[in-house]
Motif scaffolding. Structure first.
Motif, PDB file in Angstrom:
ATOM      1  N   GLY A  99       7.149  -1.801  12.471  1.00  0.00           N
ATOM      2  CA  GLY A  99       5.740  -1.492  12.218  1.00  0.00           C
ATOM      3  C   GLY A  99       5.573  -0.203  11.441  1.00  0.00           C
ATOM      4  N   GLU A 100       4.761   0.708  11.971  1.00  0.00           N
ATOM      5  CA  GLU A 100       4.497   1.973  11.263  1.00  0.00           C
ATOM      6  C   GLU A 100       5.754   2.823  11.107  1.00  0.00           C
ATOM      7  OE1 GLU A 100       2.565   5.236  13.174  1.00  0.00           O
ATOM      8  OE2 GLU A 100       2.834   4.404  15.164  1.00  0.00           O
ATOM      9  N   HIS A 101       6.835   2.442  11.814  1.00  0.00           N
ATOM     10  CA  HIS A 101       8.078   3.210  11.712  1.00  0.00           C
ATOM     11  C   HIS A 101       9.068   2.583  10.736  1.00  0.00           C
ATOM     12  CE1 HIS A 101       6.621   5.744  14.842  1.00  0.00           C
ATOM     13  NE2 HIS A 101       6.596   4.780  15.717  1.00  0.00           N
ATOM     14  N   GLY A 102       8.637   1.592   9.955  1.00  0.00           N
ATOM     15  CA  GLY A 102       9.498   1.052   8.920  1.00  0.00           C
ATOM     16  C   GLY A 102      10.320  -0.146   9.346  1.00  0.00           C
ATOM     17  N   ALA A 103      11.366  -0.435   8.570  1.00  0.00           N
ATOM     18  CA  ALA A 103      12.184  -1.624   8.823  1.00  0.00           C
ATOM     19  C   ALA A 103      13.643  -1.336   8.498  1.00  0.00           C
ATOM     20  CB  ALA A 103      11.688  -2.788   7.972  1.00  0.00           C
ATOM     21  N   VAL A 135      -5.310   2.971   8.560  1.00  0.00           N
ATOM     22  CA  VAL A 135      -4.844   1.612   8.789  1.00  0.00           C
ATOM     23  C   VAL A 135      -5.987   0.889   9.482  1.00  0.00           C
ATOM     24  CG1 VAL A 135      -3.215   0.165  10.044  1.00  0.00           C
ATOM     25  CG2 VAL A 135      -2.423   2.245   8.926  1.00  0.00           C
ATOM     26  N   PHE A 136      -6.495  -0.183   8.854  1.00  0.00           N
ATOM     27  CA  PHE A 136      -7.644  -0.861   9.431  1.00  0.00           C
ATOM     28  C   PHE A 136      -7.255  -2.018  10.333  1.00  0.00           C
ATOM     29  CE2 PHE A 136     -10.310   1.478   6.535  1.00  0.00           C
ATOM     30  CZ  PHE A 136     -11.416   1.699   7.333  1.00  0.00           C
ATOM     31  N   ASP A 137      -6.228  -2.765   9.893  1.00  0.00           N
ATOM     32  CA  ASP A 137      -5.930  -4.012  10.606  1.00  0.00           C
ATOM     33  C   ASP A 137      -4.488  -4.408  10.323  1.00  0.00           C
ATOM     34  OD1 ASP A 137      -5.792  -6.538  11.660  1.00  0.00           O
ATOM     35  OD2 ASP A 137      -7.004  -7.463  10.070  1.00  0.00           O
ATOM     36  N   GLY A 186       8.912  -5.724   0.403  1.00  0.00           N
ATOM     37  CA  GLY A 186       8.212  -6.187   1.600  1.00  0.00           C
ATOM     38  C   GLY A 186       7.374  -5.073   2.213  1.00  0.00           C
ATOM     39  N   SER A 187       7.953  -3.885   2.314  1.00  0.00           N
ATOM     40  CA  SER A 187       7.226  -2.740   2.884  1.00  0.00           C
ATOM     41  C   SER A 187       6.064  -2.347   1.991  1.00  0.00           C
ATOM     42  CB  SER A 187       8.174  -1.541   3.028  1.00  0.00           C
ATOM     43  OG  SER A 187       9.241  -1.868   3.882  1.00  0.00           O
ATOM     44  N   ASN A 188       6.300  -2.396   0.700  1.00  0.00           N
ATOM     45  CA  ASN A 188       5.282  -2.077  -0.287  1.00  0.00           C
ATOM     46  C   ASN A 188       4.054  -2.981  -0.079  1.00  0.00           C
ATOM     47  OD1 ASN A 188       3.780  -2.018  -2.728  1.00  0.00           O
ATOM     48  ND2 ASN A 188       5.579  -1.464  -3.920  1.00  0.00           N
ATOM     49  N   LEU A 189       4.269  -4.270  -0.062  1.00  0.00           N
ATOM     50  CA  LEU A 189       3.144  -5.202   0.066  1.00  0.00           C
ATOM     51  C   LEU A 189       2.478  -5.070   1.434  1.00  0.00           C
ATOM     52  CD1 LEU A 189       4.793  -8.181  -1.806  1.00  0.00           C
ATOM     53  CD2 LEU A 189       2.770  -6.928  -2.547  1.00  0.00           C
ATOM     54  N   ALA A 190       3.289  -4.888   2.478  1.00  0.00           N
ATOM     55  CA  ALA A 190       2.715  -4.754   3.827  1.00  0.00           C
ATOM     56  C   ALA A 190       1.815  -3.521   3.917  1.00  0.00           C
ATOM     57  CB  ALA A 190       3.827  -4.682   4.868  1.00  0.00           C
ATOM     58  N   SER A 191       2.153  -2.489   3.136  1.00  0.00           N
ATOM     59  CA  SER A 191       1.354  -1.258   3.193  1.00  0.00           C
ATOM     60  C   SER A 191      -0.052  -1.488   2.645  1.00  0.00           C
ATOM     61  CB  SER A 191       2.054  -0.120   2.430  1.00  0.00           C
ATOM     62  OG  SER A 191       1.921  -0.277   1.031  1.00  0.00           O
TER      63      SER A 191
END
Lengths: 309, 309
Positions: free
Chosen positions: A207-211, A230-232, A266-271
């Motif tokens: 999650g907010e701590h990365g992958a 972070v809204f949702d 993946g992290s980029n898009l998730a952000s």
């Protein structure tokens, strides 16, 4: 153009976070995965099921992003899968308020002919027997099979889950699920145990701590981009998986080196996904936004130290 | 050789983790900071206080690492500060079992003449009035002042803490403390608020989830190295701060770019600290070990993506 086969839910979500709440909106793992994969030069197709109540505009939205929806069955008289959840103040945990399986209860996935030889297959979070049924319809061995799953299937369908885990190359789960699946607290040890179950690559989402991406003794880490708001968080994990699989499918390169890039994408898009409710941000996202954020990811993580040995 | 002035506790710790427990062993923030800074080519000196019960071998240990202990006052008939704590199963939280301030209760820090013109000053976690008293003794403005503090001082000595925070360049705190200090949940917003209190650089330590460095709109992230085993987190934060300050003092470069490297060195050294109880691992650590781990940090975080715009 390489083919990416996506299996997962296309659904209604109703979401409450500390910042607001939504009525029934577009949701589902395959929806988020499809939207994320649309940023890559791939021929992506979804296998899923919806009810007759599912708005045509939602399916159009996916088609307009060049996501093939031939494999999305519309069940006459059926109702679409509905999930409702409420996030706690820290957004790291949530309570499920409603789960109505509806048409998902009897989902019998049918892979369209054109995707039976997909290059990359992403098995989104679903009953492991559904995931297995998809693998059984493939006519050619994909270059890469990615499996997403969750604690619910570990609790309720352990044996079936083990059967599908054996057959995949990459598994993506969160840190708690990795611990549950392996019985190990250390994520390094957890990844080792999960390797032994089948997947050569283990992706642990924090999650907010990365992958983290594990492959034998190698490990790579992508942070989550620190955000003002972070809204949702709904769909962030699916978006991450979709970005990863989309990038790998586009690049046709399943080396560990290239998978690092997939994890970053993946992290980029998730952000972006978490910046607005539901799929909203992903619908409007532009390629330039993704490129700008890629530069931010580089600035966030890249350093230059000369070793003085 | 540049001078690094370290202020902090030199103490006894008794530690219990799920992996075992210790009797009274060497501990204290300045001890960990001193050991970490000894990996750099700096003239480091500690200002602290101990009792007559403090073993000479512990002070010898620091001296043998070329850490100057002229500023460590030994109080005749006094007892050394003692802390005892027990970590929970996840090692992310702990209960304090015993805190005996002893000689620390009346600590009046005296900076040795030779360190009054220190290039870098690291104010380890202590009463803010003690930290201020040290700054007041400096005869030259240091190139960089780093402050470490904790929630206890926010709860009990807010005004005094604000006074010292105003005067420092870098603050290092954990994520919960950053939220408490700023009243903001988002770490990005928290860092902005803390900038306004004085420090140009805000370092937020997230334990096993790494550390963030903020400077205006810039942000850098160093992950914690994923480890097979973590035995004892005691001193990891101090070791991190000591590695950071030691590297900056050695390199005489306080650019944001160079601070990134400092954060990586801090994380590097902290990853060793947790591998054994107390200071044990740091005592035996070799330069080659640090260099090997630096390569692991690079492999863990560095990626190459060409932008296709």
């Amino acid at each position: 153009m390489n083919k990416l086969l996506i299996v997962g839910t296309v659904a209604f979500d109703a979401i409450e976070t500390p910042f607001g709440k939504t009525d029934k909106i577009l949701g589902g793992a395959a929806t988020y995965i499809g939207l994320a994969s649309s940023f890559f030069n791939v021929d992506a197709g979804i296998v899923s099921v919806v009810g007759e109540d599912f708005p045509k505009e939602y399916l159009d939205l996916l088609e307009n992003k060049d996501v093939n929806i031939e494999g999305v069955e519309v069940v006459k008289g059926g109702k679409t899968f509905f999930w409702s959840g409420k996030y706690h103040n820290d957004l790291n945990s949530r309570d499920t308020l409603v789960t109505e399986l509806n048409v998902l209860a009897d989902f019998n996935p049918v892979v369209p002919e054109a995707y039976k030889n997909a290059d990359v297959v992403l098995l989104g979070n679903l009953h492991p027997l559904v995931q297995t049924a998809v693998l059984n319809q493939l006519t050619e061995k994909p270059k890469l099979i990615v499996l997403d799953t969750m604690n619910f299937w570990m609790d309720n369908t352990w044996d079936e889950l083990m059967e599908v885990i054996k057959r995949v190359d990459v598994i993506t789960i969160n840190d708690e699920e990795a611990r549950q699946l392996s019985g190990e607290y250390s994520l390094v040890k957890a990844a080792e145990k999960i390797h032994e179950m089948g997947p050569k690559y283990v992706v642990i989402k924090k999650g907010e701590h990365g992958a983290l991406l594990f492959h034998k003794k190698e490990v790579f880490f992508a942070p989550a981009l620190p955000l003002e708001e972070v809204f949702d968080p709904t769909g962030a994990g699916d978006t991450f998986a979709g970005g990863f699989a989309g990038y790998i499918a586009q690049s046709e390169n399943i080396s560990f080196h290239n998978m690092k890039n997939g994890i970053i994408y993946g992290s980029n898009l998730a952000s972006f996904c978490v910046e607005q409710f539901g799929t909203k941000r992903m619908e409007d996202l532009k390629r330039e936004d993704v490129n700008t954020r890629l530069k931010q990811f580089k600035a966030l993580t890249q350093f230059e130290i000369e070793l003085d040995e």
